[in-house]
Enzyme design. Structure first.
Site, PDB file in Angstrom:
ATOM      1  N   ARG A   1      -6.179   3.390 -15.588  1.00 20.02           N
ATOM      2  CA  ARG A   1      -6.172   4.101 -14.305  1.00 20.02           C
ATOM      3  C   ARG A   1      -6.806   5.503 -14.356  1.00 20.02           C
ATOM      4  O   ARG A   1      -7.546   5.856 -13.446  1.00 20.02           O
ATOM      5  CB  ARG A   1      -4.752   4.167 -13.725  1.00 20.02           C
ATOM      6  CG  ARG A   1      -4.161   2.761 -13.453  1.00 20.02           C
ATOM      7  CD  ARG A   1      -2.891   2.798 -12.625  1.00 20.02           C
ATOM      8  NE  ARG A   1      -3.146   3.284 -11.303  1.00 20.02           N
ATOM      9  CZ  ARG A   1      -2.932   4.498 -10.877  1.00 20.02           C
ATOM     10  NH1 ARG A   1      -2.366   5.390 -11.664  1.00 20.02           N
ATOM     11  NH2 ARG A   1      -3.244   4.850  -9.671  1.00 20.02           N
TER      12      ARG A   1
ATOM     13  N   GLY B   1       0.752  -1.237   0.000  1.00 17.23           N
ATOM     14  CA  GLY B   1       0.000   0.000   0.000  1.00 17.23           C
ATOM     15  C   GLY B   1       0.785   1.292   0.000  1.00 17.23           C
ATOM     16  O   GLY B   1       0.210   2.367  -0.172  1.00 17.23           O
TER      17      GLY B   1
ATOM     18  N   GLY C   1       3.308  -3.727  -3.959  1.00 15.16           N
ATOM     19  CA  GLY C   1       3.163  -3.950  -5.398  1.00 15.16           C
ATOM     20  C   GLY C   1       3.570  -2.688  -6.137  1.00 15.16           C
ATOM     21  O   GLY C   1       4.591  -2.609  -6.817  1.00 15.16           O
ATOM     22  N   ARG C   2       2.756  -1.653  -5.933  1.00 16.67           N
ATOM     23  CA  ARG C   2       2.949  -0.390  -6.647  1.00 16.67           C
ATOM     24  C   ARG C   2       4.340   0.208  -6.409  1.00 16.67           C
ATOM     25  O   ARG C   2       4.971   0.722  -7.327  1.00 16.67           O
ATOM     26  CB  ARG C   2       1.884   0.605  -6.167  1.00 16.67           C
ATOM     27  CG  ARG C   2       1.766   1.861  -6.996  1.00 16.67           C
ATOM     28  CD  ARG C   2       0.791   2.849  -6.337  1.00 16.67           C
ATOM     29  NE  ARG C   2      -0.467   2.245  -5.972  1.00 16.67           N
ATOM     30  CZ  ARG C   2      -1.547   2.221  -6.763  1.00 16.67           C
ATOM     31  NH1 ARG C   2      -1.518   2.780  -7.941  1.00 16.67           N
ATOM     32  NH2 ARG C   2      -2.659   1.648  -6.345  1.00 16.67           N
TER      33      ARG C   2
ATOM     34  N   CYS D   1     -14.282   4.663 -28.264  1.00 17.76           N
ATOM     35  CA  CYS D   1     -15.539   5.391 -28.403  1.00 17.76           C
ATOM     36  C   CYS D   1     -16.226   5.610 -27.066  1.00 17.76           C
ATOM     37  O   CYS D   1     -17.325   5.113 -26.825  1.00 17.76           O
ATOM     38  CB  CYS D   1     -16.454   4.623 -29.351  1.00 17.76           C
ATOM     39  SG  CYS D   1     -15.620   4.270 -30.892  1.00 17.76           S
TER      40      CYS D   1
ATOM     41  N   GLU E   1       3.934  -6.639   1.627  1.00 17.86           N
ATOM     42  CA  GLU E   1       3.425  -7.034   0.299  1.00 17.86           C
ATOM     43  C   GLU E   1       3.324  -5.834  -0.627  1.00 17.86           C
ATOM     44  O   GLU E   1       2.239  -5.476  -1.080  1.00 17.86           O
ATOM     45  CB  GLU E   1       2.013  -7.631   0.440  1.00 17.86           C
ATOM     46  CG  GLU E   1       1.875  -8.792   1.371  1.00 17.86           C
ATOM     47  CD  GLU E   1       0.399  -9.125   1.656  1.00 17.86           C
ATOM     48  OE1 GLU E   1      -0.491  -8.286   1.407  1.00 17.86           O
ATOM     49  OE2 GLU E   1       0.152 -10.224   2.145  1.00 17.86           O
TER      50      GLU E   1
ATOM     51  N   TYR F   1      -0.292  -1.755 -12.198  1.00 24.49           N
ATOM     52  CA  TYR F   1      -1.707  -1.645 -12.543  1.00 24.49           C
ATOM     53  C   TYR F   1      -1.894  -0.998 -13.922  1.00 24.49           C
ATOM     54  O   TYR F   1      -2.856  -0.279 -14.157  1.00 24.49           O
ATOM     55  CB  TYR F   1      -2.481  -0.893 -11.429  1.00 24.49           C
ATOM     56  CG  TYR F   1      -2.228  -1.510 -10.071  1.00 24.49           C
ATOM     57  CD1 TYR F   1      -2.729  -2.768  -9.765  1.00 24.49           C
ATOM     58  CD2 TYR F   1      -1.425  -0.874  -9.122  1.00 24.49           C
ATOM     59  CE1 TYR F   1      -2.454  -3.364  -8.540  1.00 24.49           C
ATOM     60  CE2 TYR F   1      -1.150  -1.463  -7.885  1.00 24.49           C
ATOM     61  CZ  TYR F   1      -1.669  -2.712  -7.611  1.00 24.49           C
ATOM     62  OH  TYR F   1      -1.400  -3.299  -6.409  1.00 24.49           O
TER      63      TYR F   1
HETATM   64  C1  LIG Z   1      -3.264  -5.000  -3.772  1.00 24.44           C
HETATM   65  C2  LIG Z   1      -2.694  -5.639  -2.571  1.00 24.44           C
HETATM   66  C3  LIG Z   1      -1.367  -5.401  -2.222  1.00 24.44           C
HETATM   67  C4  LIG Z   1      -0.476  -4.441  -2.963  1.00 24.44           C
HETATM   68  O1  LIG Z   1      -0.879  -3.119  -2.854  1.00 24.44           O
HETATM   69  P1  LIG Z   1       0.101  -1.969  -3.402  1.00 24.44           P
HETATM   70  O2  LIG Z   1      -0.635  -0.714  -3.145  1.00 24.44           O
HETATM   71  O3  LIG Z   1       0.307  -2.226  -4.851  1.00 24.44           O
HETATM   72  O4  LIG Z   1       1.368  -2.055  -2.636  1.00 24.44           O
HETATM   73  C5  LIG Z   1      -0.856  -6.088  -1.138  1.00 24.44           C
HETATM   74  N1  LIG Z   1      -1.610  -6.959  -0.429  1.00 24.44           N
HETATM   75  C6  LIG Z   1      -2.891  -7.198  -0.740  1.00 24.44           C
HETATM   76  C7  LIG Z   1      -3.668  -8.168   0.073  1.00 24.44           C
HETATM   77  C8  LIG Z   1      -3.487  -6.555  -1.812  1.00 24.44           C
HETATM   78  O5  LIG Z   1      -4.757  -6.793  -2.118  1.00 24.44           O
END
Ligand SMILES: *Cc1c(COP(=O)(O)O)cnc(C)c1O
Length: 421
Positions: free
Chosen positions: A314, A239, A277-278, A346, A275, A375
């Site tokens: 996005r 997050g 991601g972004r 469109c 965890e 994403y």
């Molecule tokens: C989407 C998600 C993440 C990653 O979130 P980011 O904002 O991309 O870091 C981590 N854990 C869970 C359970 C998620 O659903």
């Protein structure tokens, strides 16, 4: 910090000019920088130094095999949210004991797949899921390691579609019911409770909500231990936000996030998982697109690009801002003009930016959408029968197509015609 910079007047990914990739691969395309991916992983990994920890990349952000392999070779674990992602992680060489399975709707088949293939832990999100997991683990003849995802009822102060830690969201079990649900889990023969999981949302640009959530997790750890549970691992979710508008945003530093984790839960002696991601993938990728037309409208000019909302959703989905920059560096002091930057789909929703100040552009000019590594490609579709755009990975002066553009024949031939037609 990333490795997309102007050099000799041309935007490069590491040592490769983006215009060179465009000439060979065609536009639009996604391009990722290996050095940036690795740097972001390493900065986060180092932020947790001194604690037993594993950074599990949330691969839903960008799940190309080449990206997974790059991160796996650097030591990353993976956070997966579907059976397909689990298989992708395994295919990229990630061992089962470095794969965490998250998500509110794991099916019995997905659970079976992960239990037979090997898994680090399941982050369980509900009692019914716990029952299915216990049953399937019994059938397979293994004990399933679990954390339970708690919903701490914390406002992540992010876009509503990506906030997950408020009591009205579908995620986790309310923290107030945690003791009851942990007791249920402990009574199930084929589950082993090992820890707690929390994930409050995505694109958080302030550390305060993390602090609140992790304090609640720390308190819960003590309570559950007093109840007799073994809590030896804390999965603190992902997050952490990234700067999308580079000129005026400064999200928290990974180092400060790491210090916050040490301050809030460091004394508990737990193994820590995060965890992200972004934060790993976001600024590691750009989408490169070509101007098809410059169209003069009533009181405004439109840049019509060959990239569209199906390639990068996005802006349409989250009102997200992406910096959009010309691939040829503008001359110093050039006067900027406002454009509405749109794709060919469109729908009026196919608008990337309104009245965005840009140097004057013409048909065939290339632009790069910054911060689209997360994403981006993974959320693309073939709406309007537009092929999924290629993905390219750069490493130093080398680059490779890591997913090619499908042909129209391939796309059309995926359909099948019933015999009555
Ligand atoms: C989407 C998600 C993440 C990653 O979130 P980011 O904002 O991309 O870091 C981590 N854990 C869970 C359970 C998620 O659903």
């Amino acid at each position: 910090m990333d490795h997309f910079l102007y050099r000799d007047g041309a935007l490069h990914a590491e040592d490769v000019p983006l215009a060179q990739i465009a000439a060979e691969v065609g536009t639009p395309f996604y391009v990722y920088s290996t050095a940036t991916l690795l740097r972001h992983f390493e900065v986060l990994d180092e932020a947790l130094n001194g604690m037993d920890h594993l950074v599990c990349y949330a691969m839903k952000a960008a799940s190309n095999q080449a990206i997974l392999k790059t991160l796996a070779q650097a030591g990353a674990g993976m956070d997966v949210v579907s059976g397909g992602e689990y298989l992708r992680a395994k295919a990229a060489g990630v061992p089962g004991d470095k794969i965490v399975f998250s998500g509110v709707g794991k099916t019995a088949d997905e659970i079976h797949m992960a239990l037979t293939g090997g898994i680090r832990q399941f982050n369980v999100e509900s009692e019914p899921e716990m029952e299915v997991l216990n049953r399937v683990a019994g059938e397979v003849g293994v004990i399933a390691p679990i954390t339970i995802r708690v919903n701490p009822d914390v406002d992540a102060k992010t876009h509503a579609k990506i906030a997950t830690g408020k009591s009205e969201n579908k995620f986790g079990i309310p923290i107030a019911r945690a003791r009851e649900v942990y007791a249920m889990a402990a009574a199930m023969a084929n589950l082993e409770v090992i820890g707690i999981d929390v994930h409050i949302g995505s694109q958080l640009t302030d550390l305060a909500p993390f602090e609140l959530a992790y304090q609640k997790v720390a308190e819960l750890t003590e309570t559950l231990r007093a109840d007799g549970h073994t809590i030896r691992r804390l999965d603190l979710g992902g997050g952490l936000g990234i700067p999308y508008a580079r000129s005026n945003e400064a999200p928290p530093l990974p180092k400060d996030y790491g210090d916050l984790i040490k301050r809030t839960v460091g004394h508990l002696g737990c193994e820590i998982e995060i965890e992200p991601g972004r934060l790993i993938a976001g600024n590691s990728g750009c989408m490169v697109s070509e101007v098809i037309y410059v169209k003069s409208g009533e009181g405004r000019d439109f840049l019509i690009l060959d990239g569209a909302m199906n390639d990068l959703i996005r802006p349409a989905m989250y009102e997200a801002h992406h910096d959009i920059v010309p691939v040829i560096e503008p001359a110093p002091g050039v006067e900027q003009v406002p454009y509405d930057i749109v794709g060919p789909v469109c729908e009026s929703g196919d608008t990337f930016a309104k009245q965005r100040m840009m140097p004057p552009l013409a048909a065939k000019d290339l632009v790069a959408f910054r911060s689209t590594g997360a994403y981006g490609a993974v959320m693309s579709s073939e709406y309007n029968t537009r092929p999924l755009i290629p993905e390219v990975l750069v490493k130093g002066d080398q680059y490779a197509v890591i997913r090619r553009r499908p042909t129209f024949d391939e796309m059309i031939n995926r359909d099948s015609i019933p015999e009555w037609l």
